[in-house]
Structure formats: structure tokens, C-alpha cells
Write a protein that holds these residues in place. Structure first.
Motif, mmCIF file in Angstrom:
data_model
loop_
_atom_site.group_PDB
_atom_site.id
_atom_site.type_symbol
_atom_site.label_atom_id
_atom_site.label_comp_id
_atom_site.label_asym_id
_atom_site.label_seq_id
_atom_site.Cartn_x
_atom_site.Cartn_y
_atom_site.Cartn_z
ATOM 1 N N LEU A 436 0.826 -1.193 0.000
ATOM 2 C CA LEU A 436 0.000 0.000 0.000
ATOM 3 C C LEU A 436 0.874 1.263 0.000
ATOM 4 C CD1 LEU A 436 -2.754 1.378 0.195
ATOM 5 C CD2 LEU A 436 -2.631 1.125 2.687
ATOM 6 N N THR A 437 1.927 1.226 0.834
ATOM 7 C CA THR A 437 2.832 2.372 0.881
ATOM 8 C C THR A 437 3.488 2.613 -0.473
ATOM 9 O OG1 THR A 437 3.278 1.971 3.219
ATOM 10 C CG2 THR A 437 4.864 3.329 2.026
ATOM 11 N N ASP A 438 3.949 1.512 -1.085
ATOM 12 C CA ASP A 438 4.567 1.640 -2.409
ATOM 13 C C ASP A 438 3.581 2.200 -3.423
ATOM 14 O OD1 ASP A 438 6.850 0.602 -1.308
ATOM 15 O OD2 ASP A 438 6.514 -1.441 -2.050
ATOM 16 N N ALA A 439 2.317 1.721 -3.291
ATOM 17 C CA ALA A 439 1.303 2.159 -4.254
ATOM 18 C C ALA A 439 0.985 3.632 -4.096
ATOM 19 C CB ALA A 439 0.036 1.330 -4.085
ATOM 20 N N ILE A 440 0.787 4.080 -2.832
ATOM 21 C CA ILE A 440 0.399 5.478 -2.652
ATOM 22 C C ILE A 440 1.569 6.428 -2.910
ATOM 23 C CG2 ILE A 440 -1.412 4.858 -1.032
ATOM 24 C CD1 ILE A 440 0.360 5.845 1.233
ATOM 25 N N GLU A 441 2.788 5.905 -2.772
ATOM 26 C CA GLU A 441 3.939 6.753 -3.083
ATOM 27 C C GLU A 441 4.064 7.018 -4.579
ATOM 28 O OE1 GLU A 441 5.797 8.531 -1.324
ATOM 29 O OE2 GLU A 441 5.360 7.796 0.701
ATOM 30 N N THR A 442 3.485 6.116 -5.374
ATOM 31 C CA THR A 442 3.598 6.278 -6.830
ATOM 32 C C THR A 442 2.574 7.238 -7.392
ATOM 33 O OG1 THR A 442 2.142 4.388 -7.233
ATOM 34 C CG2 THR A 442 4.515 3.945 -7.049
ATOM 35 N N ILE A 443 1.518 7.539 -6.612
ATOM 36 C CA ILE A 443 0.505 8.437 -7.153
ATOM 37 C C ILE A 443 0.968 9.873 -7.015
ATOM 38 C CG2 ILE A 443 -1.340 6.813 -6.629
ATOM 39 C CD1 ILE A 443 -2.072 8.474 -4.237
ATOM 40 N N SER A 444 0.432 10.722 -7.851
ATOM 41 C CA SER A 444 0.870 12.125 -7.875
ATOM 42 C C SER A 444 0.178 12.967 -6.825
ATOM 43 C CB SER A 444 0.622 12.725 -9.266
ATOM 44 O OG SER A 444 -0.762 12.641 -9.593
ATOM 45 N N ARG A 455 -6.131 10.133 14.371
ATOM 46 C CA ARG A 455 -4.677 10.177 14.428
ATOM 47 C C ARG A 455 -4.109 9.654 13.114
ATOM 48 N NH1 ARG A 455 -2.663 11.351 19.359
ATOM 49 N NH2 ARG A 455 -4.134 11.278 21.117
ATOM 50 N N LEU A 456 -3.024 10.249 12.682
ATOM 51 C CA LEU A 456 -2.416 9.897 11.404
ATOM 52 C C LEU A 456 -1.873 8.474 11.449
ATOM 53 C CD1 LEU A 456 -1.509 10.824 8.563
ATOM 54 C CD2 LEU A 456 0.642 11.590 9.623
ATOM 55 N N VAL A 457 -2.323 7.652 10.471
ATOM 56 C CA VAL A 457 -1.829 6.283 10.338
ATOM 57 C C VAL A 457 -0.700 6.254 9.320
ATOM 58 C CG1 VAL A 457 -2.415 3.918 9.741
ATOM 59 C CG2 VAL A 457 -4.051 5.330 11.004
ATOM 60 N N LEU A 458 -0.956 6.814 8.164
ATOM 61 C CA LEU A 458 0.096 6.894 7.154
ATOM 62 C C LEU A 458 -0.208 8.028 6.181
ATOM 63 C CD1 LEU A 458 -0.965 5.511 4.215
ATOM 64 C CD2 LEU A 458 -0.919 3.483 5.645
ATOM 65 N N GLY A 459 0.835 8.491 5.545
ATOM 66 C CA GLY A 459 0.705 9.515 4.517
ATOM 67 C C GLY A 459 1.894 9.408 3.562
ATOM 68 N N ASN A 460 1.665 9.696 2.298
ATOM 69 C CA ASN A 460 2.774 9.563 1.341
ATOM 70 C C ASN A 460 3.622 10.835 1.327
ATOM 71 O OD1 ASN A 460 1.149 11.320 0.012
ATOM 72 N ND2 ASN A 460 0.893 10.081 -1.839
ATOM 73 N N GLN A 461 4.663 10.801 0.486
ATOM 74 C CA GLN A 461 5.610 11.904 0.443
ATOM 75 C C GLN A 461 4.942 13.210 0.012
ATOM 76 O OE1 GLN A 461 8.693 11.818 1.529
ATOM 77 N NE2 GLN A 461 8.982 14.010 1.069
ATOM 78 N N LYS A 462 3.992 13.108 -0.930
ATOM 79 C CA LYS A 462 3.281 14.304 -1.395
ATOM 80 C C LYS A 462 2.517 14.958 -0.247
ATOM 81 C CE LYS A 462 4.249 14.253 -5.841
ATOM 82 N NZ LYS A 462 4.948 15.391 -6.517
ATOM 83 N N TYR A 463 1.910 14.137 0.592
ATOM 84 C CA TYR A 463 1.171 14.659 1.745
ATOM 85 C C TYR A 463 2.141 15.313 2.728
ATOM 86 C CZ TYR A 463 -1.620 14.742 6.017
ATOM 87 O OH TYR A 463 -2.268 15.140 7.167
#
Length: 815
Positions: A436-444, A455-463
Motif C-alpha cells: 500500500l505504501t509503495d502504491a500510494i507513493e507512486t501516485i501524484s 490520528r495519522l496512520v500513514l501519509g505519502n511523500q506528497k502529503y
């Protein structure tokens, strides 16, 4: 004359002294004779009569030969028996007429011996003047003349009714005691408490209960020892000293009956002493307790088997009090094998459980304990320290036991080690999260996921870039409000400048109650569209899209949005077009209604009507999910359904369900052991034969409701779904065939109706409410039923969010 009176006086005094019950009647007769000789007959009789009238016994006489005529009776005959002396003296049969008929033959036979022995005493019943009988003691003496020939018989009647009544009472008591002993469930016995310990008594019921005659016990001093089971004798005799020390002793052993079989007896003995305190006698009883012993042995065997099962079981069973100090009360022996602890480690340490739960899990597990007392059942999973110090994962399933007053009594639970499963799950979760992390990191777009506590569970680099204020990405566990306030404080968000407090309040409200996407202007001039929605677990997922170019061309963005909406609506038209026309049901049903409302623009519910050989098929289905995913599942189901119905026999709708099950599994690749999808559907299908007026129903986690004048009943299908991995590829379903007439109406509904939350208590609509509503509406036309159902459903739903697609089909087959 004076001398004669004096002599008569002395004779009368002597006679009065002798006239008492049991007196020597020979002497009485002699005195009477002497009085008659020494004085005039009239004077002597007068004085004798006066004395005799005061006597407690009636004196009488009669001739001892010839006609045996009565010669004398004392005046007290009337006082004691109510008869006048003249009645005795004037009636030779007086005595025979007054003796009880049952006693007369015996008494006459005994009187025949009087002349041989000279005197005798008899007891018999004598009738008084008033007709009542009393017992008398009749003592008779033969008076002889000078030559020794019988001259006269002198006798006395004494009333002995009181003594006889006492004797009869004693006899009755003795007979009752004998009867009680004979019918008693225990044999009563006694023997001497010293010397030779000889038997002294045994109740008659020894014959009935043990098969022995009483004499066998009374005549054989070793009767008891020879009948006790050889394996029990030594221990029973060793315990005998308790009797002499305590005065009472109860023991149990096997005793041989006369037929050779052994029974278990309870031997209850009492030690008696005489008035001087010396051992006198031992009284005891033998009670047959074989049934109880057999039950105890069976219980012991069952307990041993139960203990063996618990020892061999993979789960540790335990219990503790549900109130007060919550004291441990039981733990199975296999705690040693499963967790390495001795049972006493648990039973003697009140804080055993708390001290062994992993510190990181303890607060969460204890916080959820209230659920147990609310619902009576709870399952939790946490880490538990074994005796070797290593933590393992356990599944802890608890059940609350209540007393007859519904008050908490005890908690019974099981610890099952699930380390292997949890390890596999964690590995799978980590792998899934990584994917999931790999997938959301690939989206723009920026992507974030918040849990139910926001509470924050996860967020990608764009976030992370959107909320980086120079301190690095927001750390997991931070609340959305903390992240938002920090961004506003550092001037990252242009829309908030100058109205920070009001803007933060508005943005938090939008975040907590997501609706339409929000457009946010950033301080660097970018326009960010925030699309948020709630997850099924109560969290929030958000996508942050950079719409700077879109904002610069709002018309293009609006057109794009409109295109998406049009696409969904067009998809809805396609879905409606694929579904059979409602007019088709009018051709096969005398009356009907159909409620079909997808929760979103498109949905996962479907209905189907199709002619088949000998009739037609009616079907309602509910696919996994709703919206676009559900609509795609309906397309798969429709394609398979059309093919199945063309080849299915007209009397077996179950084969259509089987075909759908196998087809969905194959198309979605769910016929393999592993995979990422596990989708399917539930459905109910009716094959209707109008000519025979019969219907056959098959359901996959679906029910058919039938209403008529007798009421409303639910015809349940199988508890198996279609297409899911957990149901075997060769899963089969059941057919239910029954006749119908024009009074019957039928209903198929998806769980969108049954599971909808609403009402004042926030509970599901439920089957019972649906059944009651059908019962109320069963005589109304289908159109009215539809309107009433819609109104009831909408009123119950109130302000609650629609949970699922809604389909309800009601129809009356042609008859």
C-alpha cells in the motif's frame, strides 16, 4: 340371736376382705355356706348382698349338675353391667346370650375342663345391657359336697376392658413397628457390644432386601464378616474403633446378597451403654447405595475423561469470580503444557493475569473488559508471558455466567495460543502495508489515512510536503487538528490568513463530516483539492490533488466533474437497461411491487425474471459492496445467471445457485487457496409452475417470506454464500417445494432493508419488524403495501445514513 348376729357380722367382715378381683372363691363359698348355717338364711343373704353390691367384681353361682340353673348373683350386676339380678336368675341362657358370638365356642370348650381341674380363669367379651361389649375376667371354682360330688359353681366377672385396650394398643404398636421395619429401605440390626458380640436382633426386611432369613443372621456370629467383600473387610474393621470412640460410625462397603451378587451398603452404627456406662449393644442399619455408587463411579469416570480432554485440549480453560476480589477459581491442568505454569501459580496469585499480560497491551485489554459485563461475551487477543519469559499471542474468549437472579456469578474463559497465526497476519499486514505504501507513493496526489481517533496512520511523500513546516513530515500518531494548527501557525495555508481561528474551526468541521471536495489555496499560490471520506472503521481517508491548473481553468474542471457524474449516471442507465423490464413481472404475477434503490448512483442489488420450462423464474440478489464495485459484480452475476437459467431444470433452482457459485469463483480467481479478493453474492430464486400451482425455492443466505390468512412465515435458505473462497467449489444448495393458492403472497428482500440502522435506539430494522409489517399489510393491494413499506422504512431510518442498496420484491403468482 345376738350371738348369731355377731357370728354373721364376723363372717360378713371376712367375706368383704376376700371379695376382690382374684380372691379365693372357694374360701368365699365356704364363708357364705358358714353364714347360712349359723344365721337365718334371710338375714345372711341380706348382709352378704350388701357386701357383694360394693364389690368391683360380680359374684355369681349356678348348680354344678342337672339343669345348671342359676342360684345366686350379686346386686352389683346392675351397676357393672346394667342387668338386673332377676334377669340372670330367671334366665338359664343368660350367660350364653351375653357372651360375644365370636368368643362363645372357645369359652365353652375351655369350660368343659372345669370339672377336671376344679377352677379356671377365662377372658372374653360380655354384652352389657346397653348392647356394648366389655372384656371380662371370669374366674370359676367348683364347690363339692361331703362325698366330693360337684355341688355348685361359684364365679366372678371382673371388667378388664381397660387392660385389654392397653394390650391391644401395645399389640398394634408392635405390629406397626414390625410393618415399618418390614417396609423400611434399610435393614435394622443389633449385636452385643462386648464378650462374644452375638447378634441380638435383625429386621424382617433382610429377606426382601438381601435375600436372607432373619435366622441366618441371629444364629451365625460370623454372618457379617463372611458377607463383607474380601477387599473391603480389612479397612472396614480397621475403622470400627471410631464407633467406640465417637459413639457413632458410618462406613460404606460391598456386601454379598443371597444370590451371590455384591451391592454397596452404607452401614450406620450407634454405640449404646447401660445405666452403669458399660458397653451394652450396637444398633445399626444397612442401606443399599449401589445406585449412588454407580452414579459416583460414572461421574468419576466422566470427570477423569473430562480432565483428560482438558489436559489434551489446545486451549487452557480458566475461571474466576465475577464480583468482589475476582478470585481465581479454576484452571485446567494443560496450563503446564501450553504456558509452562503449574495450576497453583494461577489459583494462588490474584494478580497472575495482570502480571503476565504484555505491558503495551494491558490498558487496551482492561478498557475493553466492560463489554463482557454488557453483552456476556468477549474475545480479545494480546501478548502473554509464558513461564520461560517469552511472550506468545493468545486469543482470550470469555463468557459471563449469571445466577438465578441474573447477577454476575463467574467468568469462564479460554486461552488459545495464536502466535503462529498472529505472526502470519503481522507478516501479511506488513507486506500489505508495504504494498500500500509503495502504491500510494507512486501516485501524484497527496494521500493520508487517519484512524477512528483522528490520528495519522500513514501519509505519502506528497502529503508530507504539504504539511512540512521545516520540522520534517508529520509523525504518525499526530492528530489532524495538531497538524492543521501547526500549518496555519507557520502560514502554510493562504486561505487562513487573517481569520485563523474561524478558518480552523470551519476546516475541522468539514474534516469530521466530509462531504463535497474542498478547494484550499496554499500560501505558495497552489490550489489543492481535498477529497475526504469516512472509512467503515470510523477513520478518514483523504486525497490532496494539486488543481492549480484546474483552478486556472474552472470551466475545464467543472466540465471534467460533470463528465464523471454523467458517466456514473450513464452507468446507472446501463445497469437499469440490463435488468429485466418490470413489465415482465406483470405478465407472470397477478399483482406485485418492486422497490429497487441503489445507495449510490449504481449498486450491487439486482432482480431477475425469466421464463423457464413449465413456468418462470423470479430472483433477487445482493452482490458484495455497493456503488461501482457492486455494479460490476452484478454484471458478472447477470452474465452467469442468464446462462444458468437457460440450461437449468425447471424443478431445481438450487442448481442455478450452484452454477453461479462455481462461475463467480472461476471468473474472479477465487477457486485457488490464496488470493486478494473474496467477493460474492447472496441470492434467492423461485421456480414457479402455474399449471401445478407449485413453487420451488432455493436460497444462498437468503429467505423467502410467505404471507396468507394463517400468518407470515420465513422460509430460510442455506447459510452459504455464492462465490466466496470459504465455501467449497462443490457446495450444493437445498430446494424447498410447496403448493400455493391465490391467498398467498411472497416477498424477497436484500439485507439493505433488514440491516438499516434507525429508530429511537439506533438498532437495525430487523426481520421481526419486517414480518410484523407484512402481517399487517397482507390483505392490502401490492401498490399499497409498497407505499406503506417505503413510509415505514424512511420513518425508521430517520436521519441515519443509508447503509446499503435496497431491494424488496413482493408478488402474488397467477393461480
Amino acid at each position: 340371736m345376738t350371738a348369731s348376729k355377731d357370728h354373721a357380722g364376723r363372717a360378713a367382715a371376712a367375706l368383704a376382705d376376700l371379695l376382690r378381683p382374684g380372691a379365693d372363691l372357694g374360701a368365699v363359698a365356704g364363708i357364705i355356706q358358714q353364714a347360712m348355717d349359723d344365721a337365718s338364711e334371710a338375714a345372711a343373704e341380706e348382709r352378704a348382698a350388701r357386701l357383694l353390691s360394693a364389690s368391683p367384681a360380680v359374684i355369681y353361682s349356678f348348680k354344678a349338675r342337672d339343669d345348671f340353673a342359676p342360684t345366686f348373683v350379686s346386686d352389683n350386676l346392675e351397676r357393672l353391667f346394667g342387668c338386673a339380678p332377676a334377669e340372670y336368675l330367671g334366665n338359664p341362657d343368660f350367660w350364653r346370650e351375653h357372651v360375644h358370638p365370636d368368643d362363645l365356642p372357645r369359652v365353652e370348650a375351655e369350660i368343659a375342663n372345669l370339672f377336671d381341674i376344679g377352677h379356671q380363669a377365662l377372658e372374653y367379651r360380655f354384652r352389657r345391657k346397653d348392647g356394648s361389649y366389655c372384656w371380662v375376667n371370669d374366674e370359676q371354682h367348683v364347690v363339692r359336697d361331703a362325698e366330693g360330688a360337684p355341688l355348685e359353681v361359684v364365679g366372678s366377672w371382673s371388667d378388664i376392658s381397660a387392660r385389654k385396650a392397653a394390650e391391644e394398643g401395645e399389640d398394634a404398636a408392635r405390629a406397626r413397628l414390625a410393618m415399618l421395619l418390614e417396609t423400611a429401605p434399610s435393614v435394622i440390626y443389633s449385636f452385643k457390644a462386648r464378650d462374644d458380640y452375638a447378634p441380638t436382633f435383625i429386621s424382617e426386611n433382610i429377606k426382601r432386601l438381601l435375600g436372607y432369613c432373619p435366622e441366618k443372621y441371629l444364629e451365625h456370629a460370623d454372618f457379617w464378616r463372611s458377607h463383607v467383600h474380601p477387599e473391603d473387610l480389612a479397612s472396614v474393621e480397621a475403622q470400627q474403633r471410631n464407633l467406640f470412640e465417637k459413639g457413632r460410625h458410618v462406613t460404606e462397603y460391598r456386601f454379598r446378597k443371597r444370590n451371590g451378587t455384591y451391592i454397596w451398603v452404607s452401614d450406620d452404627q450407634y454405640f449404646l451403654r447401660d445405666e452403669k456406662g458399660n458397653p451394652a449393644e450396637i444398633v445399626g442399619s444397612w442401606s443399599n447405595i449401589s445406585a449412588r455408587k454407580e452414579a459416583e463411579q460414572a461421574e468419576s469416570q466422566a470427570r477423569a475423561r473430562f480432565d483428560l480432554m482438558l489436559h489434551s485440549a489446545p486451549a487452557v480453560v480458566y475461571s474466576f469470580g465475577a464480583t468482589g476480589d475476582f478470585k481465581p477459581s479454576f484452571v485446567s491442568e494443560n496450563i503446564k503444557r501450553v504456558l509452562g505454569y503449574a495450576p497453583d501459580d494461577y489459583l494462588t496469585q490474584p494478580d497472575f493475569w495482570r502480571s503476565h499480560v504484555h505491558p503495551e497491551d494491558l490498558d487496551e485489554v482492561e478498557a475493553g473488559q466492560a463489554q463482557l459485563f454488557e453483552t456476556g461475551h468477549r474475545v480479545s487477543e494480546y501478548r502473554f508471558r509464558k513461564a520461560d519469559g517469552i511472550y506468545c499471542w493468545v486469543s482470550d474468549e470469555q463468557t459471563l455466567v449469571k445466577d438465578q437472579h441474573a447477577q454476575p456469578l463467574e467468568v469462564i474463559g479460554t486461552w488459545s495460543e495464536v502466535t503462529a497465526r498472529k505472526t502470519a497476519e503481522q507478516a501479511a499486514l506488513q507486506q500489505s502495508e508495504q504494498r500500500l505504501t509503495d502504491a500510494i507513493e507512486t501516485i501524484s496526489e497527496g494521500f493520508s489515512l487517519y484512524d477512528a481517533e483522528d490520528r495519522l496512520v500513514l501519509g505519502n511523500q506528497k502529503y508530507a510536503e504539504l504539511f512540512d513546516v521545516g520540522e520534517g513530515p508529520p509523525p504518525p500518531g499526530s492528530t489532524y487538528e495538531e497538524i492543521l494548527r501547526k500549518a496555519v501557525t507557520h502560514g502554510v495555508i493562504g486561505d487562513a490568513r487573517g481569520r485563523e481561528k474561524g478558518w480552523i474551526r470551519q476546516r475541522l468541521e468539514e474534516h469530521r463530516n466530509p462531504g463535497e471536495p474542498a478547494l484550499q489555496r496554499r500560501a505558495d499560490g497552489r490550489w489543492i483539492q481535498i477529497s475526504e471520506r469516512r472509512t467503515e472503521t470510523g477513520g478518514t481517508v483523504a486525497v490532496y490533488s494539486d488543481l492549480t491548473e484546474v483552478k486556472e481553468s474552472e470551466q475545464r474542471a467543472a466540465a471534467a466533474n460533470q463528465l464523471i457524474l454523467q458517466s456514473l449516471r450513464y452507468a446507472s442507465r446501463i445497469q437499469s437497461a440490463v435488468l429485466p423490464a418490470r413489465q415482465e413481472l406483470e405478465a407472470v404475477a397477478a399483482d406485485h411491487f418492486l422497490i429497487w434503490e441503489p445507495r449510490d448512483i449504481v449498486g450491487g442489488d439486482f432482480f431477475w425474471f425469466q421464463p423457464i420450462r413449465d413456468g418462470y423464474a423470479v430472483m433477487v440478489g445482493d452482490c458484495t459492496g455497493h456503488g461501482v464495485p457492486g455494479a460490476f459484480m452484478t454484471l458478472i452475476a447477470w452474465g452467469l445467471l442468464d446462462r444458468m437459467l437457460r440450461s437449468a431444470p425447471s424443478d431445481k433452482p438450487s442448481e442455478v445457485l450452484t452454477g453461479l457459485h462455481q462461475g463467480v469463483r472461476s471468473l474472479l480467481g477465487q477457486d485457488a487457496q490464496q488470493g486478494e479478493t473474496d467477493d460474492g453474492l447472496e441470492a434467492g430464486i423461485c421456480f414457479i409452475n402455474p399449471k401445478e400451482q407449485s413453487m420451488t425455492f432455493a436460497g444462498a443466505r437468503f429467505s423467502l417470506w410467505r404471507a396468507n390468512q394463517e400468518g407470515v412465515i420465513e422460509i430460510k435458505g442455506d447459510r452459504k454464500g455464492l462465490g466466496y473462497r470459504r465455501f467449497a467449489h462443490k457446495t450444493r444448495f437445498s430446494d424447498y417445494t410447496f403448493p400455493y393458492d391465490d391467498q398467498d403472497s411472497f416477498y424477497l428482500t436484500t439485507d439493505g432493508l433488514i440491516d438499516q440502522i434507525g429508530g429511537p435506539r439506533g438498532r437495525s430494522f430487523g426481520k421481526r419488524r419486517f414480518q410484523d409489517l407484512l402481517h399487517k399489510l397482507r390483505d392490502a393491494p401490492m401498490r399499497e403495501q409498497e407505499l406503506s413499506l417505503r413510509e415505514a422504512f424512511e420513518q425508521y431510518q430517520g436521519d441515519e445514513r443509508r447503509r446499503d442498496d435496497l431491494t424488496v420484491l413482493g408478488f402474488i403468482p397467477h393461480s
